[in-house]
Motif scaffolding. Structure first.
Motif, short mmCIF file in Angstrom:
data_model
loop_
_atom_site.label_atom_id
_atom_site.label_comp_id
_atom_site.label_asym_id
_atom_site.label_seq_id
_atom_site.Cartn_x
_atom_site.Cartn_y
_atom_site.Cartn_z
N ALA A 229 8.81 2.06 -5.74
CA ALA A 229 7.70 2.17 -4.78
C ALA A 229 6.40 2.49 -5.51
O ALA A 229 6.38 3.20 -6.52
CB ALA A 229 7.99 3.25 -3.75
N TYR A 230 5.32 1.95 -4.96
CA TYR A 230 3.97 2.26 -5.43
C TYR A 230 3.13 2.58 -4.20
O TYR A 230 3.15 1.83 -3.21
CB TYR A 230 3.37 1.06 -6.16
N ARG A 231 2.41 3.71 -4.24
CA ARG A 231 1.60 4.13 -3.10
C ARG A 231 0.22 4.61 -3.56
O ARG A 231 0.09 5.20 -4.64
CB ARG A 231 2.27 5.25 -2.30
N VAL A 232 -0.76 4.35 -2.71
CA VAL A 232 -2.12 4.83 -2.94
C VAL A 232 -2.61 5.48 -1.65
O VAL A 232 -2.41 4.95 -0.56
CB VAL A 232 -3.07 3.67 -3.32
N SER A 233 -3.22 6.65 -1.78
CA SER A 233 -3.76 7.34 -0.62
C SER A 233 -5.13 7.90 -0.98
O SER A 233 -5.29 8.55 -2.02
CB SER A 233 -2.82 8.48 -0.19
N ASP A 234 -6.12 7.62 -0.13
CA ASP A 234 -7.48 8.12 -0.33
C ASP A 234 -7.91 8.90 0.90
O ASP A 234 -7.67 8.49 2.04
CB ASP A 234 -8.46 6.98 -0.57
N LEU A 235 -8.58 10.02 0.66
CA LEU A 235 -9.06 10.89 1.73
C LEU A 235 -10.52 11.22 1.47
O LEU A 235 -10.89 11.60 0.36
CB LEU A 235 -8.24 12.18 1.77
N GLU A 236 -11.36 11.06 2.51
CA GLU A 236 -12.76 11.47 2.46
C GLU A 236 -13.02 12.44 3.60
O GLU A 236 -12.60 12.19 4.74
CB GLU A 236 -13.70 10.27 2.56
N THR B 4 0.62 6.81 -6.88
CA THR B 4 1.97 7.27 -7.18
C THR B 4 2.92 6.11 -7.38
O THR B 4 2.91 5.14 -6.61
CB THR B 4 2.50 8.14 -6.02
N PHE B 5 3.74 6.22 -8.41
CA PHE B 5 4.84 5.27 -8.63
C PHE B 5 6.14 6.06 -8.72
O PHE B 5 6.21 7.09 -9.41
CB PHE B 5 4.64 4.47 -9.92
N THR B 6 7.15 5.61 -8.00
CA THR B 6 8.47 6.25 -8.06
C THR B 6 9.55 5.20 -8.26
O THR B 6 9.41 4.06 -7.81
CB THR B 6 8.78 7.03 -6.76
N GLN B 7 10.60 5.61 -8.93
CA GLN B 7 11.74 4.74 -9.16
C GLN B 7 13.02 5.57 -9.09
O GLN B 7 13.15 6.59 -9.77
CB GLN B 7 11.65 4.07 -10.54
N GLU B 8 13.95 5.13 -8.24
CA GLU B 8 15.25 5.77 -8.15
C GLU B 8 16.34 4.74 -8.36
O GLU B 8 16.25 3.61 -7.86
CB GLU B 8 15.44 6.45 -6.79
N ILE B 9 17.37 5.13 -9.10
CA ILE B 9 18.55 4.28 -9.32
C ILE B 9 19.79 5.13 -9.08
O ILE B 9 19.89 6.25 -9.59
CB ILE B 9 18.59 3.69 -10.74
N ARG B 10 20.72 4.60 -8.26
CA ARG B 10 21.96 5.31 -7.96
C ARG B 10 23.15 4.40 -8.16
O ARG B 10 23.12 3.22 -7.81
CB ARG B 10 21.97 5.81 -6.51
#
Length: 826
Positions: free
Chosen positions: A334-341, A364-370
């Motif tokens: 997953a890749y996420r971007v969040s901006d707050l003003e 943010t970048f996250t990676q999970e492997i199961r």
């Protein structure tokens, strides 16, 4: 700053290709199932087959030896839960608080939780949506999409969920695209001119590809009127869109891609005066308005500028599932971007005293492997790894208004007048003349303080769990998790006011002033409400933290019979160092000598904390779970502690961040349902806690630091009860009706340790709904939240530069509406 959608458009192709490449050999995730989507008779049949993935395996709720509450799609729709904040009305042990901005939402479970306003503090309650970790509240509060269920796991969950799950986990599971065409559209209107529309459509494009798209718009006028002619506060103006695709090239391989984007553009949030201090008279004398502390629930605001919040949040995720002989593999990237003003009137009065603004962004970048074994007679296992990479940037401004100087001058004159000293023209003007500064330069309008923050965070976890079936009815479970977390910080501050940055009694000018006007220099220094800031990293402070820990789980579960299961467990949790990303980030007193030796100390240097070290939690728990035709019953008895709890207290200009030595809670949780008749379903949930600070030397009280050891932590209710009744009826042969009433009660509790004990919160809230579901797919629902207009404070804090004044956030008043929805499926 580029918006998330710009960044997502720029990188989406390369990210998708990379995710597919790294995941192409990985594993079939556990299936999730919809439950409780029909009548009471169907509910009775489903009570033993509610499936959850609380332990990242598909398992019935009754057989899952974890304290977990499942809220299904039907309950969410009937209760009119519109976003995550509303979940506390149907989930025991969960409390959700929204503070001064729409992004500042804090979650706590069993009284443990932090990470709201201070952006440097990640939550102790981890939030996951379709397996993707959401690190900040701003990316957690968008209106909920099409749901299957919400699982709330209570107690430390670090073994399987790793980073920042030391108090619990909220796991939200949404519906996957359907190969058979289906659609739903909803229109709703309510008081305060609420208008809501959302829709969902899913269909198969071929035998191997299915897609779904959903979206919605939610608007509402504010319920707090402005006394100064500005916009009403606490409106809603948000929209969201979500697209999914599933590709199943074979029976043992599946790809699930999700892209989402949402925006919030609102005036938030309502503040009120709970106690008016003596400075209120000064504001009124200068022609300003303050709120009446005798009517804190009048839902009025006295601002000179709208407090605006704009959030843009979006992301991409890819889950690739693959089955092999004897085991399966799951990959979630997953890749996420969040901006707050934000922009705000920080003094919350009609005078132009202090304004604030800020820009906050995360990438943010996250990676999970199961790897998960297939079910076997004796032995089951799971091995996994998780990687987290995030950059946090923030810029915060405090801007002095035209009335800040008259406000301070009047206060100083009052203090000197009480001592029999009168200075014609005011002390600030006299000091400017004595020091050779230009008239009006001290606390002048449009003076500003700008603070820039950058935090880079990389972390990884390795985890494993093993289940051994000692006998047909007895299972032993052990789990281990190793987490490594590193953060690099940089904070700089620009402050262009002479008094705030450089005025000191030890200087030559200061000495002259103190000779001419004895005792006035310390008086002026007392008004340095944001003392000079020491930038870091520097030669003494590295601005870096590196933490690691091994957490574990041990559990025995025994199946008494087909209806009852018991379990006993012990588990630990871990949360890494949190940094104080606020204006009150100060060097530790232990670094004073080194800073002085390096020549780094500022004029009027003061000391505090830069960060709070890791917190480590532990829980011992006994539980029993029962599921049968007549209902269900779950009971958990637990003893939970957190060593080094990261306490973050708002003090007006920023936060005091410190580790509590030890915080503990012994408690009992009871929840269940009972089918009283074929048409009446009753549910009950109760949480009973005995929380305390076992040790907390140097905690923050009303009058400053104090020893809070042995005291009750503020904001933690000792008892809460959540009950509901749902009655089904058939007004006509082709119409199923229901009426639902829910009640939430929380015992009185002091809101914060740094506000007077008299400022308490007690919750006693009713919610109700009435619906008619027709065979042709049309549903009509009438609903009301906070039906009796229950009034309580969500939070409270000392007002900015207004000594003796305490402000708070009042609860939302009664809201109600009617919705029409139409569902269609082939």
């Amino acid at each position: 700053m580029k918006t998330p959608i710009h960044r997502l458009n720029t990188i989406s192709r390369s990210v998708i290709v990379a995710l597919v490449a790294c995941s192409a050999q990985l594993a079939l995730a556990q299936e999730t199932v919809s439950t409780n989507t029909g009548s009471v008779d169907e509910d009775k049949e489903d009570i033993e087959t509610i499936l959850v993935t609380a332990n990242k395996r598909l398992q019935s709720l009754k057989d899952t030896p974890i304290a977990v509450t499942v809220t299904n799609q039907q309950t969410i729709e009937q209760s009119k839960v519109l976003d995550i904040k509303d979940l506390q009305a149907v989930v025991p042990s969960l409390r959700v608080s929204q503070l001064n901005f729409a992004a500042n939402t804090n979650f706590s479970i069993r009284g443990f939780g932090n990470g709201s306003n201070n952006v440097g503090i990640e939550p102790s309650v981890g939030v996951f949506i379709d397996g993707v970790y959401r690190s900040r509240a701003g990316s957690q509060i968008s209106d909920l999409p099409k749901l299957e269920r919400v699982e709330v796991l209570r107690g430390p969950q670090s073994t399987l969920f790793g980073k920042n799950a030391s108090a619990g986990v909220i796991s939200i599971i949404t519906g996957k695209p359907s190969f058979d065409p289906e659609a739903k559209v909803e229109l709703a209107v309510g008081n305060y001119n609420q208008r809501l529309i959302n829709g969902y459509y899913s269909a198969g494009l071929s035998d191997t590809v299915a897609v779904a798209v959903s979206g919605g718009v939610n608007k509402r006028d504010g319920y707090t009127d402005s006394l100064s002619g500005l916009s009403a506060v606490n409106d809603k103006d948000r929209w969201n869109v979500r697209a999914q695709a599933i590709y199943e090239p074979s029976d043992d391989l599946r790809f699930r891609f999700i892209a989402d984007y949402n925006e919030i553009d609102e005036i938030c949030c309502t503040t009120t005066n709970i106690v008016n201090g003596p400075t209120s008279l000064i504001i009124q004398a200068l022609g300003g308005q303050t709120l009446d502390d005798q009517t804190p629930f009048s839902y009025e605001s006295a601002l000179n500028q709208d407090s605006l919040t704009k959030i843009e949040d979006g992301g991409l995720s890819l889950q690739v599932d693959k089955e092999f002989d004897g085991f399966s593999l799951t990959s979630i990237s997953a890749y996420r971007v969040s901006d707050l003003e934000t922009s705000s009137d920080d003094d919350h009065t009609s005078l132009d005293i202090i304004l604030g603004s800020g820009i906050f962004g995360t990438e943010t970048f996250t990676q999970e492997i199961r790897l998960t074994s297939d079910n076997s007679d004796k032995f089951e296992w799971m091995l996994g790894a998780f990687y987290f990479d995030e950059e946090v940037t923030r810029t915060g401004d405090l801007i002095f208004g035209e009335f800040l100087r008259p406000y301070f001058d009047t206060q100083i004159a009052a203090v000197l007048g009480a001592a029999g000293v009168v200075i014609p023209g005011g002390l600030l003007g006299t000091v400017e003349a004595l020091t050779g500064n230009a008239p009006g330069s001290f606390f002048g309008p449009n003076t500003y303080i700008t603070t820039d923050y950058i935090q880079d965070n990389q972390a990884y976890s390795l985890f494993a769990t093993f289940d051994y079936h000692i006998s047909e009815n007895l299972t032993a479970t052990v789990g281990l998790n190793y987490t490594d977390d590193e953060k690099d910080l940089q904070i700089t501050q620009l402050l262009n006011d002479d008094v705030m940055s450089s005025f000191d009694a030890a200087t030559v000018n200061g000495g002259i002033i103190n000779t001419v006007l004895p005792g006035t220099v310390p008086l002026i220094q007392a008004f340095q409400f944001v003392p000079p800031f020491l930038d870091f990293p520097n030669s003494v402070e590295s601005g870096r933290s590196s933490d690691s820990d091994t957490t574990w789980t041990a559990r025995l579960a025994y199946k008494l019979n087909d209806s009852w299961n018991i379990y006993g467990s012990a588990a630990t949790g871990f949360k890494a160092t949190s940094w104080n990303l606020s204006r009150d980030s100060r060097p530790f007193a232990t670094d004073q000598a080194a800073l002085e030796a390096a020549g780094l100390t500022q004029v009027n240097q003061n000391y505090g904390t830069r960060y709070a070290g890791p917190e480590q939690s532990k829980v011992y728990e006994l539980g029993i779970k029962g599921g049968f035709k007549e209902g269900s019953l779950n009971i958990a008895l637990f003893d939970q502690t957190i060593e080094g709890f990261q306490s973050s207290i708002f003090v007006g200009t920023g936060f005091v961040l410190a580790n509590a030595g030890k915080q503990s809670t012994t408690g009992l949780e009871v929840e269940g349902s009972y089918f009283a008749t074929d048409d009446l379903t009753l549910s009950f949930a109760g949480t009973f806690l005995d929380p305390k600070f076992d040790s907390f030397v140097g905690g923050l009280g009303v009058d400053g630091p104090e020893d809070l050891s042995g005291s009750k932590p503020a904001g933690v209710h000792e008892q809460s009860v959540n009950v509901s009744a749902t009655y089904y009826f058939e007004p006509m042969s082709d119409i199923l009706g229901y009426m639902r009433v829910g009640y939430l009660w929380e015992s009185p509790t002091r809101i914060a340790n740094n506000v007077p004990e008299s400022i308490e919160r007690e919750v006693s809230t009713f919610n109700a709904s009435l619906g008619l579901e027709m065979e042709n797919g049309l549903t009509i629902q009438v609903w009301a939240r906070n039906l009796t207009n229950d009034e309580y404070f969500v939070g409270a804090y000392p007002a900015l530069i207004q000594g003796g004044t305490f402000s708070g956030y009042p609860s939302q008043p009664r809201t109600f509406g009617i919705s029409f929805s139409y569902a269609w499926a082939e």
